[in-house]
Design a protein around this motif. Sequence first.
Motif, mmCIF file in Angstrom:
data_model
loop_
_atom_site.group_PDB
_atom_site.id
_atom_site.type_symbol
_atom_site.label_atom_id
_atom_site.label_comp_id
_atom_site.label_asym_id
_atom_site.label_seq_id
_atom_site.Cartn_x
_atom_site.Cartn_y
_atom_site.Cartn_z
ATOM 1 N N UNK A 151 0.838 -1.202 0.000
ATOM 2 C CA UNK A 151 0.000 0.000 0.000
ATOM 3 C C UNK A 151 0.870 1.248 0.000
ATOM 4 N N UNK A 152 1.892 1.258 0.857
ATOM 5 C CA UNK A 152 2.767 2.426 0.963
ATOM 6 C C UNK A 152 3.603 2.643 -0.292
ATOM 7 N N UNK A 153 4.058 1.565 -0.886
ATOM 8 C CA UNK A 153 4.958 1.683 -2.038
ATOM 9 C C UNK A 153 4.228 2.012 -3.335
ATOM 10 N N UNK A 154 2.999 1.551 -3.467
ATOM 11 C CA UNK A 154 2.295 1.699 -4.747
ATOM 12 C C UNK A 154 1.199 2.762 -4.726
ATOM 13 N N UNK A 155 0.841 3.241 -3.537
ATOM 14 C CA UNK A 155 -0.212 4.255 -3.459
ATOM 15 C C UNK A 155 -1.615 3.691 -3.543
ATOM 16 N N UNK A 156 -1.789 2.400 -3.333
ATOM 17 C CA UNK A 156 -3.138 1.831 -3.293
ATOM 18 C C UNK A 156 -3.915 2.492 -2.156
ATOM 19 N N UNK A 157 -5.145 2.859 -2.432
ATOM 20 C CA UNK A 157 -5.916 3.566 -1.413
ATOM 21 C C UNK A 157 -7.123 2.782 -0.929
ATOM 22 N N UNK B 266 -19.467 -9.944 14.599
ATOM 23 C CA UNK B 266 -20.317 -9.749 13.432
ATOM 24 C C UNK B 266 -20.425 -11.007 12.585
ATOM 25 N N UNK B 267 -21.577 -11.160 11.964
ATOM 26 C CA UNK B 267 -21.810 -12.254 11.026
ATOM 27 C C UNK B 267 -21.776 -11.746 9.582
ATOM 28 N N UNK B 268 -21.303 -10.538 9.385
ATOM 29 C CA UNK B 268 -21.220 -9.970 8.041
ATOM 30 C C UNK B 268 -19.849 -9.331 7.853
ATOM 31 N N UNK B 269 -19.479 -8.985 6.626
ATOM 32 C CA UNK B 269 -18.175 -8.367 6.371
ATOM 33 C C UNK B 269 -18.039 -7.011 7.068
ATOM 34 N N UNK B 270 -16.798 -6.551 7.160
ATOM 35 C CA UNK B 270 -16.519 -5.271 7.809
ATOM 36 C C UNK B 270 -15.554 -4.463 6.953
ATOM 37 N N UNK B 271 -15.743 -3.147 6.979
ATOM 38 C CA UNK B 271 -14.835 -2.212 6.318
ATOM 39 C C UNK B 271 -14.316 -1.264 7.386
ATOM 40 N N UNK B 272 -13.011 -1.264 7.594
ATOM 41 C CA UNK B 272 -12.396 -0.479 8.657
ATOM 42 C C UNK B 272 -11.719 0.759 8.091
ATOM 43 N N UNK B 273 -11.924 1.896 8.760
ATOM 44 C CA UNK B 273 -11.430 3.187 8.288
ATOM 45 C C UNK B 273 -10.613 3.847 9.392
ATOM 46 N N UNK B 274 -9.510 4.466 9.012
ATOM 47 C CA UNK B 274 -8.670 5.188 9.965
ATOM 48 C C UNK B 274 -8.949 6.696 9.902
ATOM 49 N N UNK B 275 -8.574 7.438 10.954
ATOM 50 C CA UNK B 275 -8.721 8.898 10.922
ATOM 51 C C UNK B 275 -7.808 9.522 9.871
ATOM 52 N N UNK B 276 -8.175 10.707 9.428
ATOM 53 C CA UNK B 276 -7.332 11.433 8.486
ATOM 54 C C UNK B 276 -5.975 11.714 9.121
ATOM 55 N N UNK B 277 -4.920 11.507 8.372
ATOM 56 C CA UNK B 277 -3.578 11.747 8.885
ATOM 57 C C UNK B 277 -2.972 10.576 9.627
ATOM 58 N N UNK B 278 -3.713 9.468 9.704
ATOM 59 C CA UNK B 278 -3.180 8.284 10.389
ATOM 60 C C UNK B 278 -1.924 7.776 9.683
ATOM 61 N N UNK B 279 -0.909 7.479 10.460
ATOM 62 C CA UNK B 279 0.342 6.905 9.935
ATOM 63 C C UNK B 279 0.518 5.544 10.574
ATOM 64 N N UNK B 280 0.668 4.532 9.746
ATOM 65 C CA UNK B 280 0.841 3.181 10.270
ATOM 66 C C UNK B 280 2.104 3.117 11.123
ATOM 67 N N UNK B 281 2.009 2.508 12.310
ATOM 68 C CA UNK B 281 3.225 2.379 13.137
ATOM 69 C C UNK B 281 4.300 1.553 12.447
ATOM 70 N N UNK B 282 3.900 0.659 11.557
ATOM 71 C CA UNK B 282 4.895 -0.124 10.811
ATOM 72 C C UNK B 282 5.676 0.768 9.858
ATOM 73 N N UNK B 283 4.979 1.685 9.195
ATOM 74 C CA UNK B 283 5.645 2.582 8.248
ATOM 75 C C UNK B 283 6.452 3.635 8.983
ATOM 76 N N UNK B 284 5.923 4.099 10.118
ATOM 77 C CA UNK B 284 6.648 5.108 10.892
ATOM 78 C C UNK B 284 7.963 4.522 11.380
ATOM 79 N N UNK B 285 7.936 3.271 11.846
ATOM 80 C CA UNK B 285 9.156 2.622 12.311
ATOM 81 C C UNK B 285 10.124 2.386 11.177
ATOM 82 N N UNK B 286 9.566 2.100 9.987
ATOM 83 C CA UNK B 286 10.407 1.796 8.825
ATOM 84 C C UNK B 286 11.142 3.019 8.302
#
Length: 330
Positions: free
Chosen positions: A106-112, A308-328
């Motif tokens: 996601x970070x390298x290719x810009x997938x949103x 839940x017994x149905x699918x879920x779509x999870x959304x982050x707040x605007x400006x969220x930075x993944x801790x994995x990317x921040x560490x990287x």
Amino acid sequence: MIGELGRPKKVLAVIDDTDMQIALKSAAELAKAYEAGLEVIACVEPPQDIAIIARLAGRDKDAIIEEMVTRAQRSATENLKRILPDQAIEPQILVGKAYLNIIRHVAETGCDFVVKAAEPLTGVSGFLHASNDQHLLRKCPCPVWLQSGTAEPAPRRIIAAVDLDNWDAAEPDTLDMLNKRVVEAAARVAHAPGSEIIILHAWDAVGEGMVWAFSDTGDARKAANDYVRETLKIREEAMHRLLETMRERLASSNVVLQPLLARGAVERVIEIQSNIQNADLVVMGTVARTGFSGVFIGNTAENIVNSLQCPVLAVKPEGFVSPLLAAHTS
């Protein structure tokens, strides 16, 4: 444009080895609706004890992994030709922890937008997500759609779970923006004709017992009932403001927005209403750090997802930075 999230420009499908290929179908539908790019990856996770397996099998460890990649490549290519025969898409095979590979891609290719089949834990009834899904809920910077094998690729009845209680929120503006992003994300996937978004808020009058206990008016029952009514009125007004904003923002999408306030604990309300409303999808906000009082945090979000017994779509707040990317990058 659909609000601050904008139109999807590049959708990532995480392909699996099942016949259903629900993630690929859903991602393809989403990309087609917005004329977005579609990328496909498959993740190969060698077991932690691959060295022992290789030794006992009389094989070289790297040779086994290479064969796993070859098989994954062949399976992904065959499924792509079967599901999307008119599209020339070359799947990428990534080796290692699936959630790490997805987030880095996601970070390298810009997938949103990420669409992935949910991973139910073996031997457990219900819709319980395994570790890769939990990591994505916490750490993936873009929306993550965890689909179920029996779901429709394009959901029509969608619950957008919002939190309108910003009384003690550490960052009320962030909470308000997250609510809008949840509804916007719901609108992204509500591209099928006749789609409806139910904006759900779970509320409670947490001080009702204190009013009873400390009332000095001579009628504790009336005081408590008045408190409940005032609390509900505040939430209704907040819902009205959100609806006005989102109906204006989403006017061009023709999506139907319906408000729903239900009293009770957020985990139970979302679970019960997803069943009552026969929801095809629940969209909710998740964060991976503290400081967002009132926002779904950590275990609360995961408990909801697991119920839940149905699918879920999870959304982050605007400006969220993944801790994995921040560490990287640090």
